[in-house]
Design an enzyme around this catalytic site. Structure first.
Site: not given
Ligand code: GCU
Length: 427
Positions: A267, A408
């Site tokens: 992420s 995710h």
């Molecule tokens: C949020 C953000 C993303 C990121 C994520 C994370 O969802 O919008 O861009 O990758 O957090 O780091 O968990």
């Protein structure tokens, strides 16, 4: 409690559960509605010269693209520390029931004041006969969360989350092992790899005023000696700089083969790993897990999270110039396939998750694919397929890619692919 109240609570819970992974509303999740766009060509130099050899790429085009990312997206980064020091604060040669040696090493950047400390946790397989290759990655919630091993020092700095064992943004013993599903330490060791990890918040707390307590408040010049204002760099650049400092340490550790370090991140930390791997060619492999917008996903697709949204929600992640491209992605002189291309000729892996539509899985794939022509200059194969493969069907050679079922996260399935990819390229 009246029955109606119980019913109400149950309904609310069910609603919350069913929407736990629901992506934000008001963004495009429809492939048919992706705007028309043309990607900048990594093989056409700023002056129009067509790049036809790996030599031209290495000698000029690579640097041009790095500078474009510095100028328009991630910003620059600090000078090298003049007083970098490494202190081994603990070592246990019988950790994890004798399977591993656990070391904890503190990196400091200045001799006198000692304001900043980056605490690195390292596990090395005791079965290893020679220098071991390692996976390196930041963790989200402190070193003590990656495993329940009670010997891991509990982090004492600010934690972004206020749940899972954190109270008033400080870790407690209850937080131990809370992120262990993302870190299959024993499996990594059994496969002959070491693991090094650190909490990214040691470098800069992840909120918009975090720079006040982070290294961005400390360094006044960039790596070329030019003045460096806060907005000239970014939190992602600062975190990536920290990964390079960990590499400085790994180079000095005789038990580790620093020529075989696979850098990975999930992420926002996947975005960070990509930028670190692009900047610092000492990393042998770079792995992006669900990195999405500002990471592996193409900005121009504006699918799921957009440049405007990320710059608004996380203004500290990117530099000030990137904000000019809010709602105007087509004008960006780069797109993220060029970031993947900066890894060439080193192997790179991009991973997506089917339900993680906020991160634009197809945009992540197209970016990996779009780096292919640069790998071809080196006679190397990229993803090797024209369109996104089916779920749970990894593809690619020097550019690996998979999309797995689920949301995710970092799962055992993801690690299985990364270990296999590392076996192929590092062993
Ligand atoms: C949020 C953000 C993303 C990121 C994520 C994370 O969802 O919008 O861009 O990758 O957090 O780091 O968990």
């Amino acid at each position: 409690m009246p029955f109606s109240r119980i019913l109400g609570i149950t309904a609310a819970l069910l609603f919350a559960m069913s929407h736990a992974y629901a992506p934000p509303e008001g963004f495009n999740y429809d492939e048919a509605k992706v705007p028309h766009y043309t990607l900048p060509d990594p093989l056409v130099a700023n002056d129009g010269t067509v790049i036809t050899s790996s030599r031209q790429w290495q000698q000029s085009r690579r640097t041009e693209i790095l500078e474009l990312f510095e100028t328009y997206v991630y910003g620059r980064r600090a000078q090298l520390p003049t007083d970098l020091s490494f202190t081994t604060t603990s070592i246990d040669t019988h950790a994890l029931n004798g399977k591993a040696t656990r070391k904890q090493v503190t990196l400091r950047f200045e001799k006198e004041a000692h304001r900043y400390a980056l605490h690195v946790l390292i596990y090395l397989p005791n079965s290893a006969k020679a220098d071991v290759p390692v996976f390196l990655g930041y963790n989200f919630n402190g070193n003590h969360t990656i495993h329940s091993d009670p010997g891991i020092h509990l982090s004492t700095v600010w934690m972004r989350k206020n749940d899972n064992g954190n109270v008033n943004h400080q870790a407690t013993n209850d937080a131990r092992g809370k992120s262990s599903s993302r870190w299959p330490v024993e499996t990594i060791l059994d496969r002959g790899y070491g693991l090094a990890t650190a909490y990214y918040g040691d470098i800069e707390p992840d909120h918009k005023n975090g720079w006040k307590e982070g290294i961005r408040d400390f360094y006044q010049t960039d790596e070329n000696g030019n003045p460096l204002a806060l907005e000239d760099w970014s939190a992602i650049s600062a975190w990536a700089w920290g990964l390079s400092r960990i590499m400085d340490y790994l180079e000095t550790d005789p038990e580790i083969d620093s020529k075989r370090v696979a850098l990975l991140g999930h992420s926002r930390l996947g975005k960070t790993s990509l930028w670190a791997g692009a900047k610092d060619e000492r990393f042998a492999i770079t792995i992006s897990n669900d990195s999405g917008c500002g990471g592996a996903a193409l900005s121009r697709r504006a699918f799921g999270e957009t440049v405007e949204r990320i710059n608004t929600s996380f203004p500290h992640w990117f530099n000030r110039t990137f904000k000019q491209y809010n709602g105007n992605e087509n004008a960006l002189p780069v797109d993220q396939h060029m970031l993947i291309a900066l890894m060439a000729p080193r192997p790179v892996y991009v991973a997506s998750a089917e339900e993680d539509i906020w991160a634009d899985p197809n945009g992540e794939f197209l970016s990996a694919k779009g780096a292919g022509p640069v790998y071809k200059l080196f006679g190397l194969k990229g993803v090797g397929v024209k369109s996104q493969p089916p779920v749970n069907t990894p593809v690619g050679n020097h550019i690996g890619y998979h999309i797995r079922t689920g949301g995710h996260d970092v799962t055992d399935y993801d690690w299985e692919q990364y270990l296999g990819f590392a076996d192929k390229h590092l062993k």
